[in-house]
Structures are given as structure tokens and as C-alpha cells.
Design an enzyme around this catalytic site. Sequence first.
Site, short mmCIF file in Angstrom:
data_model
loop_
_atom_site.label_atom_id
_atom_site.label_comp_id
_atom_site.label_asym_id
_atom_site.label_seq_id
_atom_site.Cartn_x
_atom_site.Cartn_y
_atom_site.Cartn_z
N CYS A 109 45.16 -35.85 -39.79
CA CYS A 109 46.34 -36.43 -40.42
C CYS A 109 47.01 -37.52 -39.61
O CYS A 109 47.97 -38.12 -40.07
CB CYS A 109 47.36 -35.33 -40.70
SG CYS A 109 47.90 -34.46 -39.20
N GLN A 110 46.56 -37.81 -38.39
CA GLN A 110 47.28 -38.76 -37.54
C GLN A 110 47.52 -40.11 -38.21
O GLN A 110 48.58 -40.69 -38.06
CB GLN A 110 46.53 -38.98 -36.22
CG GLN A 110 46.50 -37.75 -35.33
CD GLN A 110 45.26 -36.91 -35.56
OE1 GLN A 110 44.70 -36.90 -36.64
NE2 GLN A 110 44.84 -36.19 -34.54
#
Length: 397
Positions: A91-92
Amino acid sequence: MNIVSKYKEFCNNRDVISLFSGAMGLDIGLENVGLNVVLGQDFDAACVETMKANNHNVLKGDIRDITPQQILDITDLSIGEPFLICGGPPCQPFSTAGKRLGINDPRGSLFMDFIRMIDYIQPRFFIMENVKGIMSATLNHVPIAERNNKEQNEGTVLDVILNEFSKLGYKTVYGVLDAVNYGTPQFRERFVLIGSRDNEEIFLPIPTHFQMHQNKEYRWKTVNDAIGDLINDDSECATLSVERRKYLEMVPEGGNWKNLPESIASMAMGGAFNSGGGKVGFYRRLAFNQPSPTVVTSPVQKATMMCHPILNRPLSVKEYARIQQFPEGWVFQGSTAAKYRQIGNAVPIGLAEAIGRSITAVADQTAIIQTKRFRGTNVHNKIKQALEIGGKRYAIK
């Protein structure tokens, strides 16, 4: 409601394939409600060792190098047989912090590999979870050569995801859920997308816990509920620098850098003192009588400290795991930093259980009590209206 499916011979299957499994927070919650996780997958070596240490079947490797048929061969399942595929592509890129490169970041395209697995394996349901930033991440900065078609010139990453699943014939429902509303002692918002291959009446889980409730069992859980008995815990723990500890000692329970004298605060904060933003995570000390802030991947970073309510140290690995609701005997492998990262990236068990229950209730056709009429006054009608729009009324921020 009877669902017609070409895979009706598999209707009693409850096997789950987990992708991007991490420390298996989502998987544990699903197993707690009766599902059977037959395979976990991850690229991170520490996560793989954690899964092995807890006696789970695991496939190590980059999802981009794994074929769906490999997964079916390992699990001895057929196309259309698995009950569920779940996972949270890294998800970064979609985080609300940092550069927010989104789909232009190589990691941001991994959701397409998740879709690739769904397309081939054809599970009855899927769960895709991520940070809430995925809902606003745009495609405007994607090089034209990397876009699939002209329609992707504008819009959001979520638009592309929903369109891809629609083309595969999956009915979807999505929203942002806060784990605190599902019995987790932590404020943690996660994007959740649920899909149904057979057009079943899927819904986001209805909240079970509330800030105010006449029954204590249904009120938000607090830090004290999670770690109050660990006051003398001397287990594995990160350390603060001498300087950061010095400033932290001046912060009261539930406080942060704003509780420091102004002359000292400017020294403690450095260049961040005059910067914008709330900066609530700087020199943050938790409060026993409140839910925890979102557990992050490290409790000692200057901007996202997770310090014990009354002791001058960060939360220990064990306390981290408690707040994320991992079982007491769950084994985490790797360095101390790797353990914090695995726990911080996990889906809280209570939220995972709620999502699993919403799907199994649909599969078992037990989610709704059918009545000829919804009797009663305007009070009952308001309740009915809230339930008709399911989790969206309560859960989407």
C-alpha cells in the site's frame, strides 16, 4: 435467495487462498470465523518465516513471477473451487503520506496481479484491502505508454480496479472501515473491497462496537483492555535515543509534543516545529482509557511515536501484537524492526473477523431475517433505512 453458478458443485467449499499475506492478520481473522486458509504467499523473507513458524502452508516469491496454475497445483484445487481469495497489495504508493506516486510506482501495479489471480482462479468471493488513499490516488501522472487505454487518461486507481473486476463479472461493494468499530482497540481505517462471482448480495460488515453503548461489551476497546496487564512487560522492545527519551519524559499520558514547554518544544521538534500539519505523532504517548492511534511500522520514528502510556519506552513487540489482536502464541520471525513492521502492516484480527462473517453470512444465506413487513413506528423505519444501505451508512468515511 438461490444463486445459480456454473461452479455449484463447489458451493460447500470454504478454502481460502491468501496473497500478500504478511504476518497473516487477515488470515487469522478469517480462520476464526470458520474459513480454511490453505495457502499464504509473500515476497518478504521475514513474513514467510513467520508463516512457517506458525505451521502455515506458504509460497515464497514475487507475485509477478507466480502463475495462478502454480497456486492451484500447490493447493490441489480446481478453477472455481476456492471459496475466497484475499490480499492487500503493498500500500505504500497510495499512502496519504509521502510522494503518493500511486500507480506510477512499480508497487502500485501489483493490484493488477491480484486481479490476474482472480481472473484465472475464479473464486466465489474475494477481499482486497488497502490504505484509504487508494480511493483518491489518480492516474494523471501515469505515462501514456503505461496506460491500458485512452479511458485511463483521467480518473482514479479505484476506477480502474472496479472496471477490471466488472469485466470479470464480479459484483463489488467497497468502503473505508475503521477497525475500532469492530472490537479492535485501535483507530485504523482500511479500504475494503469485497467481490462476488455469483452476484450474491454482499455487504460491508455492520459495526459491532460504538463509542457510546449501554452494554460495556459493545463499547470501543481501549489500550488498557489490550495491554493493561503488561505493565511489567520486559519482552522484546525497540529503544529510544537518549535525546528523544529526555523529551518524552516530559509528556503526560495521552499527550504529545504540544505538551512540552514552547522553548523545549522547538528544540525537540527541530525543523518540524514551524512546519504545517497536525504533527500529532511527534513525541506521542498513548492513553490507557482510549483506543490506540493506528499502529505503524515502527514505534520509535520521530513523527509516529507509539510510546507506553506511563513508561518511558515505546510499545513492546508483544504490546504491538496485542493491539493488533494477534493470538498470544503467535510467533514473529526476523529482526525486532521486522517484527514491528509485520505487525504494523497487518489487518487487525477483529476487523478481519467482521469481514469474514459478512461473507460467510452471505454464503450461508443467514445475513437477513426475512419478514413480511417491518412492523412498528418511525423509529423502526429509521433502523430499516440504515440497514438497507448496509455498512456504508456506518462505515464509510
